[in-house]
Enzyme design. Structure first.
Site, PDB file in Angstrom:
ATOM      1  N   ARG A  58     -18.455  12.065  11.442  1.00  0.00           N
ATOM      2  CA  ARG A  58     -19.323  13.262  12.046  1.00  0.00           C
ATOM      3  C   ARG A  58     -20.853  12.762  12.069  1.00  0.00           C
ATOM      4  NH1 ARG A  58     -17.092  19.486  11.293  1.00  0.00           N
ATOM      5  NH2 ARG A  58     -15.394  19.137  12.729  1.00  0.00           N
TER       6      ARG A  58
ATOM      7  N   GLN B  71     -20.413  12.774  18.648  1.00  0.00           N
ATOM      8  CA  GLN B  71     -20.425  14.126  18.845  1.00  0.00           C
ATOM      9  C   GLN B  71     -19.570  14.317  20.208  1.00  0.00           C
ATOM     10  OE1 GLN B  71     -24.115  15.988  19.026  1.00  0.00           O
ATOM     11  NE2 GLN B  71     -24.068  16.442  16.741  1.00  0.00           N
TER      12      GLN B  71
ATOM     13  N   ASP C 233     -15.817  14.083  19.483  1.00  0.00           N
ATOM     14  CA  ASP C 233     -15.220  14.456  18.407  1.00  0.00           C
ATOM     15  C   ASP C 233     -14.194  15.656  18.799  1.00  0.00           C
ATOM     16  OD1 ASP C 233     -14.657  15.976  15.989  1.00  0.00           O
ATOM     17  OD2 ASP C 233     -16.710  16.662  15.647  1.00  0.00           O
TER      18      ASP C 233
ATOM     19  N   SER D  33     -13.634  18.936  16.692  1.00  0.00           N
ATOM     20  CA  SER D  33     -14.491  20.125  17.184  1.00  0.00           C
ATOM     21  C   SER D  33     -14.075  20.647  18.608  1.00  0.00           C
ATOM     22  CB  SER D  33     -16.034  19.537  17.102  1.00  0.00           C
ATOM     23  OG  SER D  33     -16.446  19.134  15.864  1.00  0.00           O
TER      24      SER D  33
ATOM     25  N   TYR E   7     -17.986  18.773   6.459  1.00  0.00           N
ATOM     26  CA  TYR E   7     -16.945  19.593   6.234  1.00  0.00           C
ATOM     27  C   TYR E   7     -16.965  20.185   5.019  1.00  0.00           C
ATOM     28  CZ  TYR E   7     -14.646  16.386   9.443  1.00  0.00           C
ATOM     29  OH  TYR E   7     -14.379  15.744  10.807  1.00  0.00           O
TER      30      TYR E   7
END
Length: 385
Positions: free
Chosen positions: A126, A131, A134, A137, A234
């Site tokens: 992360r 991003q 990901d 997510s 996390y």
């Protein structure tokens, strides 16, 4: 280079790893794309749409994988004895396999034995530059949305306050447990639907995020909770003592709720139990609990993974598996773009192939195997043993 997109064969999987949109862009990189017939049907993408985008429609997995240099999957390929097709044995040696592979030491060893370069996208670090690729997510965002929509459908009243000539129906009290990507989307969706929303999370940074979305914060805070977030963002697994104190704080709150959505997952571990049988028993008949963590055993004592149950006191507990797969067209579109971004980030235009440098942080994080060896530090020692 040939890119193969397979039909997902694991039970309950409705998503696909490429859409007609991403197929067109993959072909624009200089690849040829083979899509197994029916791969996108459960996501609303028909074979004709893939063909129109320029893909070859292969009649089966073997035909799609023949000569493939890159294999795109949502879930790990099936091995011998796991299904009607041994997908793993059909993947060519030296092919690059990309997907959410549910990585463990045994799987990594199997990929290494087959000479496959496997990249587990759920292990993506992360960091800012990762991003847009990901997958956790993108899929969690949709899971949070879908969870609230299904809660609203199941709930026997309404989310907003409804003022009518016959009287007023109060707004639903909605409690979101966990304010990660799924939880924040659940808060936002419940607010849009008119619910009176509260939320909790063990991570200190989450308190302000919860409030910024217009929800009230509920929770226990101490020194342990202030260090409850990993460097990757996390939530950490906390002590039984902390969860006991947290449970005391939320127990009285849960008894007043109409809808509870639980989203707490800890990477690589069984989901913590946040809602006990006693808490469920304290809720009003007609209340609804949605357990997004059901794939990891569930956050709710009453959850039956893969099913919806009604408790003795009339509380409906939705413990369906694969929440992103319950909104498959959107989930597939985002997932496919994640994989496309991963490939384009490392694409060598001259070679018309990905150049996955072992020194790159993203590659280090996702690479399970390379050149017949397990290379991920999380699995290499166990695999070697």
């Amino acid at each position: 280079m040939r890119v193969a997109v397979l039909k997902e064969r694991r039970a309950g999987e409705t998503r696909v790893a490429a859409t007609p949109e991403t197929v067109k862009k993959l072909i624009g990189l200089g690849t040829t794309v083979a899509v197994e017939a029916g791969a996108g049907r459960t996501s609303g993408f028909i074979d004709a749409a893939y063909a129109e985008a320029g893909a070859e429609i292969a009649p089966d997995a073997a035909a799609a994988l023949a000569g493939a240099g890159i294999v795109l999957k949502v879930r790990a390929p099936l091995g011998a004895g796991e299904g009607e097709v041994d997908e793993l044995s059909l993947i060519p040696r030296e092919a690059i396999l990309i997907g959410t592979l549910g990585a463990d030491a045994a799987a990594a060893a199997a990929y290494a034995e087959r000479g496959i370069e496997a990249h587990a996208m759920e292990l993506l670090p992360r960091i800012t530059r990762a991003q847009s690729m990901d997958v956790l997510s993108s899929q969690a965002n949709l899971a949070g949305y879908r969870a609230v929509v299904e809660a609203a459908t199941t709930f026997d009243r309404g989310f907003p306050m409804l003022m009518t000539a016959a009287g007023t129906i109060p707004a639903a009290n909605v409690f979101i447990m966990g304010a990660g990507v799924a939880g924040l989307q659940a808060i936002a969706t419940a607010r849009r639907l008119g619910g009176r929303v509260s939320a909790t999370d063990v991570r200190p940074a989450a308190k302000e995020e919860i409030k910024s979305l217009g929800a009230s914060f509920v929770g226990y805070e101490d020194e342990e909770s202030r260090a409850a977030q990993t460097a990757g963002g996390y939530a950490k697994q906390l002590s039984p003592a902390f969860y006991a104190k947290q449970a005391e704080v939320v127990a009285a709150h849960i008894a007043k709720q109409d809808v509870v959505v639980t989203t707490a997952l800890v990477q690589g571990r069984r989901a913590p139990t946040l809602v006990t049988a006693e808490m469920v028993a304290s809720m009003k008949p007609g209340s609804v609990i949605v357990d997004i963590a059901s794939d990891a055993g569930g956050n709710v004592a009453a959850t039956v993974p893969g099913d919806a149950v009604i408790t003795a006191n009339g509380v409906t507990v939705l413990g369906y598996r694969n929440w992103p797969g319950r909104i498959p067209a959107a989930a597939s579109a985002l997932y496919a773009r994640n994989l496309l971004t991963f490939l384009t980030t490392f694409w060598d235009k001259e070679a018309q192939a990905p150049k996955l440098s072992p020194e790159d942080d993203i590659v280090k994080g996702t690479a399970l195997t390379r050149a017949g060896a397990v290379v991920h530090p999380q699995f290499a020692p166990a695999a070697a043993a």
